[in-house]
Design a protein around this motif. Structure first.
Motif, PDB file in Angstrom:
ATOM      1  N   LYS A 115       0.812  -1.214   0.000  1.00 19.69           N
ATOM      2  CA  LYS A 115       0.000   0.000   0.000  1.00 19.69           C
ATOM      3  C   LYS A 115       0.846   1.265   0.000  1.00 19.69           C
ATOM      4  CE  LYS A 115      -3.893  -2.282   0.232  1.00 19.69           C
ATOM      5  NZ  LYS A 115      -4.808  -2.320  -0.943  1.00 19.69           N
ATOM      6  N   GLN A 116       2.003   1.201   0.649  1.00 21.63           N
ATOM      7  CA  GLN A 116       2.870   2.370   0.721  1.00 21.63           C
ATOM      8  C   GLN A 116       3.421   2.733  -0.669  1.00 21.63           C
ATOM      9  OE1 GLN A 116       5.885   2.033   3.727  1.00 21.63           O
ATOM     10  NE2 GLN A 116       6.643   4.115   3.421  1.00 21.63           N
ATOM     11  N   ILE A 139       3.079   6.347  -5.559  1.00 22.94           N
ATOM     12  CA  ILE A 139       2.842   6.567  -6.986  1.00 22.94           C
ATOM     13  C   ILE A 139       1.638   7.477  -7.186  1.00 22.94           C
ATOM     14  CG2 ILE A 139       2.271   5.471  -9.184  1.00 22.94           C
ATOM     15  CD1 ILE A 139       5.102   4.856  -8.252  1.00 22.94           C
ATOM     16  N   ARG A 140       0.553   7.221  -6.447  1.00 21.08           N
ATOM     17  CA  ARG A 140      -0.662   8.043  -6.578  1.00 21.08           C
ATOM     18  C   ARG A 140      -0.382   9.510  -6.267  1.00 21.08           C
ATOM     19  NH1 ARG A 140      -3.444   3.584  -3.815  1.00 21.08           N
ATOM     20  NH2 ARG A 140      -4.736   2.452  -5.305  1.00 21.08           N
ATOM     21  N   LYS A 141       0.328   9.745  -5.169  1.00 21.10           N
ATOM     22  CA  LYS A 141       0.627  11.121  -4.767  1.00 21.10           C
ATOM     23  C   LYS A 141       1.499  11.826  -5.798  1.00 21.10           C
ATOM     24  CE  LYS A 141       0.130  10.779   0.268  1.00 21.10           C
ATOM     25  NZ  LYS A 141       0.831  10.839   1.579  1.00 21.10           N
ATOM     26  N   HIS A 142       2.452  11.080  -6.357  1.00 20.75           N
ATOM     27  CA  HIS A 142       3.334  11.680  -7.365  1.00 20.75           C
ATOM     28  C   HIS A 142       2.529  12.107  -8.592  1.00 20.75           C
ATOM     29  CE1 HIS A 142       7.099  12.252  -9.640  1.00 20.75           C
ATOM     30  NE2 HIS A 142       6.368  11.829 -10.665  1.00 20.75           N
ATOM     31  N   ILE A 143       1.652  11.240  -9.070  1.00 24.10           N
ATOM     32  CA  ILE A 143       0.855  11.557 -10.259  1.00 24.10           C
ATOM     33  C   ILE A 143      -0.105  12.703  -9.977  1.00 24.10           C
ATOM     34  CG2 ILE A 143      -0.880  10.652 -11.855  1.00 24.10           C
ATOM     35  CD1 ILE A 143       0.460   7.899 -11.550  1.00 24.10           C
ATOM     36  N   GLU A 144      -0.744  12.673  -8.810  1.00 27.16           N
ATOM     37  CA  GLU A 144      -1.711  13.721  -8.475  1.00 27.16           C
ATOM     38  C   GLU A 144      -1.040  15.087  -8.330  1.00 27.16           C
ATOM     39  OE1 GLU A 144      -5.172  14.739  -5.147  1.00 27.16           O
ATOM     40  OE2 GLU A 144      -4.072  12.843  -5.056  1.00 27.16           O
ATOM     41  N   SER A 145       0.178  15.118  -7.782  1.00 30.37           N
ATOM     42  CA  SER A 145       0.872  16.386  -7.545  1.00 30.37           C
ATOM     43  C   SER A 145       1.579  16.924  -8.791  1.00 30.37           C
ATOM     44  CB  SER A 145       1.894  16.233  -6.420  1.00 30.37           C
ATOM     45  OG  SER A 145       2.912  15.294  -6.780  1.00 30.37           O
ATOM     46  N   ASP A 146       1.679  16.102  -9.833  1.00 27.50           N
ATOM     47  CA  ASP A 146       2.319  16.539 -11.074  1.00 27.50           C
ATOM     48  C   ASP A 146       1.483  17.666 -11.692  1.00 27.50           C
ATOM     49  OD1 ASP A 146       3.454  16.865 -13.551  1.00 27.50           O
ATOM     50  OD2 ASP A 146       2.916  14.872 -14.298  1.00 27.50           O
ATOM     51  N   PRO A 147       2.063  18.852 -11.928  1.00 30.01           N
ATOM     52  CA  PRO A 147       1.293  19.971 -12.499  1.00 30.01           C
ATOM     53  C   PRO A 147       0.658  19.664 -13.846  1.00 30.01           C
ATOM     54  CG  PRO A 147       3.398  20.753 -11.650  1.00 30.01           C
ATOM     55  CD  PRO A 147       3.446  19.249 -11.610  1.00 30.01           C
ATOM     56  N   SER A 148       1.220  18.716 -14.580  1.00 24.92           N
ATOM     57  CA  SER A 148       0.673  18.397 -15.901  1.00 24.92           C
ATOM     58  C   SER A 148      -0.610  17.578 -15.821  1.00 24.92           C
ATOM     59  CB  SER A 148       1.704  17.626 -16.729  1.00 24.92           C
ATOM     60  OG  SER A 148       1.848  16.288 -16.267  1.00 24.92           O
ATOM     61  N   ILE A 177      -4.258   2.987 -12.292  1.00 22.42           N
ATOM     62  CA  ILE A 177      -4.489   4.418 -12.410  1.00 22.42           C
ATOM     63  C   ILE A 177      -4.480   4.789 -13.886  1.00 22.42           C
ATOM     64  CG2 ILE A 177      -3.548   6.737 -12.004  1.00 22.42           C
ATOM     65  CD1 ILE A 177      -2.312   5.703  -9.427  1.00 22.42           C
ATOM     66  N   ILE A 178      -5.480   5.547 -14.299  1.00 20.87           N
ATOM     67  CA  ILE A 178      -5.476   6.185 -15.617  1.00 20.87           C
ATOM     68  C   ILE A 178      -5.354   7.685 -15.367  1.00 20.87           C
ATOM     69  CG2 ILE A 178      -6.867   6.804 -17.630  1.00 20.87           C
ATOM     70  CD1 ILE A 178      -6.012   4.049 -18.002  1.00 20.87           C
ATOM     71  N   MET A 230      -7.593  12.310 -13.489  1.00 23.20           N
ATOM     72  CA  MET A 230      -6.997  11.121 -12.868  1.00 23.20           C
ATOM     73  C   MET A 230      -8.089  10.228 -12.299  1.00 23.20           C
ATOM     74  SD  MET A 230      -4.181  11.096  -9.790  1.00 23.20           S
ATOM     75  CE  MET A 230      -3.654   9.590  -8.974  1.00 23.20           C
ATOM     76  N   LEU A 231      -8.061   8.967 -12.697  1.00 27.97           N
ATOM     77  CA  LEU A 231      -8.931   7.935 -12.132  1.00 27.97           C
ATOM     78  C   LEU A 231      -8.035   6.955 -11.389  1.00 27.97           C
ATOM     79  CD1 LEU A 231     -11.139   7.181 -15.296  1.00 27.97           C
ATOM     80  CD2 LEU A 231     -11.619   8.827 -13.474  1.00 27.97           C
ATOM     81  N   ALA A 232      -8.275   6.779 -10.091  1.00 30.07           N
ATOM     82  CA  ALA A 232      -7.391   5.941  -9.272  1.00 30.07           C
ATOM     83  C   ALA A 232      -8.196   4.827  -8.610  1.00 30.07           C
ATOM     84  CB  ALA A 232      -6.698   6.796  -8.208  1.00 30.07           C
ATOM     85  N   GLY A 233      -7.862   3.593  -8.968  1.00 27.16           N
ATOM     86  CA  GLY A 233      -8.512   2.441  -8.373  1.00 27.16           C
ATOM     87  C   GLY A 233      -7.553   1.635  -7.519  1.00 27.16           C
ATOM     88  N   ASP A 234      -8.012   0.501  -7.006  1.00 24.87           N
ATOM     89  CA  ASP A 234      -7.174  -0.365  -6.174  1.00 24.87           C
ATOM     90  C   ASP A 234      -6.032  -0.991  -6.955  1.00 24.87           C
ATOM     91  OD1 ASP A 234      -8.579   0.128  -3.921  1.00 24.87           O
ATOM     92  OD2 ASP A 234      -9.781  -1.705  -3.979  1.00 24.87           O
TER      93      ASP A 234
END
Length: 397
Positions: free
Chosen positions: A307-308, A313-322, A333-334, A326-330
């Motif tokens: 989970k860590q 990875i989720r936080k990195h993609i979400e924080s990317d300014p570009s 991620i798309i 974002m769709l994030a599942g278990d």
């Protein structure tokens, strides 16, 4: 000191093929190399000037402000940006008149009963004679009420859809995909499911961080949105909900004139829906006006239970300014990204791959699909067919 030289060697042979003489001339070509570098530099400057967005500093600040705070009126934006209200109004009208952005009222999908987001990606057959059929496929996907976002460029197409009845929707889409595969229009298709019970939509048409980066401005924090829940609406509320979404770029008076609904009722229901979080407003910039070169779809899969690692990875993609969607599942991620140029994409791609290395994640868990902005066949954002169907409305307004 390294000296660039041009070497010219010659040999002379007799009738028997034996060497008779040879010569070698070295020529200093420092000046030629210098001119080549200057030419490359000038070419890059011309490219940058050609791609430069024709907005002054105040226009860039107001543009970023209306994208970061779409719910703010001109007075609120004026106070936030410390720019005269009349200037804010003039710039806002100019940007809208010149189609730098479009205003959309986005329904909160769970509040209208949707249970799942679906991302359908297509690799299209590049054969030239099939271009008419490709245009027909894009139009047919547009006609599916659940389709809320579509981007098609080159030989790639991605559609984001929201549904409350997976069985009915799957039957419809499976039939559509099968018919176009039979005609060799679709070379490959992939379907990704994101049930809202186990998935999140951290970003949806959010371009504020991208504009801050593009315009070299301090990022705005943005406003917090309430967490909505599934609601029941009266018949009048459903009609106004639908009208607000269908005519997202009109004010209440203009919607009243367009639909025949009472303006006070429209204003009252609109405030209620916004306060509950059932509707949010988004000012979506035109990527062509931003002179952006590339939109990119990233797909990350998780074939591990750490989970860590997943959260990193989720936080990195979400924080990317570009990242603007974002769709994030278990398990996957798309995400969709907008880049100023290819080198910006390459830099962020390398950053993500570095993170994969740090977590010992295989590159097989990652895939990018490129959508060159200059080759866009379609860039569609629509919510009114979904709202109309989800709320059970039988007539259009």
């Amino acid at each position: 000191k390294i000296l660039p030289v041009l070497i010219n060697c010659n040999v002379a042979l007799n009738d028997k093929g034996n060497l008779v003489s040879s010569s070698c001339i070295l020529r200093d070509v420092s000046d030629i190399f210098k001119l080549e570098r200057e030419k490359e530099s000038l070419t890059e400057k011309v490219i940058q000037l050609t791609r430069k967005i024709p907005l002054n500093d105040n226009e860039k600040r107001v543009f970023e402000g209306i994208v970061s705070f779409p719910e703010y009126n001109d007075i609120q934006l004026s106070k936030l940006l410390k720019i005269k209200r009349s200037t804010v109004t003039a710039i806002k009208n100019k940007l809208k008149r010149e189609h730098y952005f479009a205003t959309h009222k986005i329904p909160h999908f769970t509040s209208i009963g949707c249970e799942m987001a679906i991302a359908v990606s297509f690799r299209l057959n590049p054969t030239a004679k099939l271009q008419k059929e490709v245009a027909s496929l894009i139009e047919d996907i547009n006609q599916v009420p659940e389709s809320v976002y579509l981007i098609a460029s080159g030989n790639n197409l991605l559609c984001i859809q929201m549904t409350k009845n997976l069985t009915e929707f799957k039957k419809q889409m499976d039939s559509l995909i099968a018919s176009y595969k039979t005609n060799d229009v679709i070379a490959q298709s992939k379907v990704h499911y994101f049930p809202f019970e186990t998935s999140q939509i951290p970003k949806f048409l959010n371009f504020s961080r991208y504009l801050s980066l593009l315009f070299e401005l301090e990022p705005q924090p943005g406003s917090k949105k309430p967490k909505p829940k599934i609601e029941s609406f009266t018949k009048k509320e459903k009609q106004i909900f639908y009208a607000l979404v269908k005519y997202g770029d009109l004010n209440d008076s203009e919607i009243a004139a367009q639909t025949g609904l009472a303006r006070p009722s429209i204003s009252q229901v609109r405030r209620k829906l916004i306060e509950r979080g059932s509707i949010t407003e988004a000012n979506v910039p035109d990527p062509l006006k931003l002179r952006s070169e590339l939109a990119v779809q990233n797909h990350v899969t998780f074939d591990f239970d750490d989970k860590q690692k997943m959260e990193s990875i989720r936080k990195h993609i979400e924080s990317d300014p570009s990242t603007y969607l974002m769709l994030a599942g278990d398990a996957e991620i798309i995400s969709l990204h907008l880049y100023n140029d290819y080198s910006s994409f390459q830099t962020e791609h390398n950053n993500l791959m570095t993170l994969f290395n740090e977590h010992s994640i295989s590159y097989d868990n990652f895939e990018s699909t490129l959508y060159p902005v200059t080759q866009l066949k379609k860039h569609l954002i629509q919510f009114d067919p979904l709202v109309k169907k989800s709320l059970g409305l039988s007539t259009s307004i």
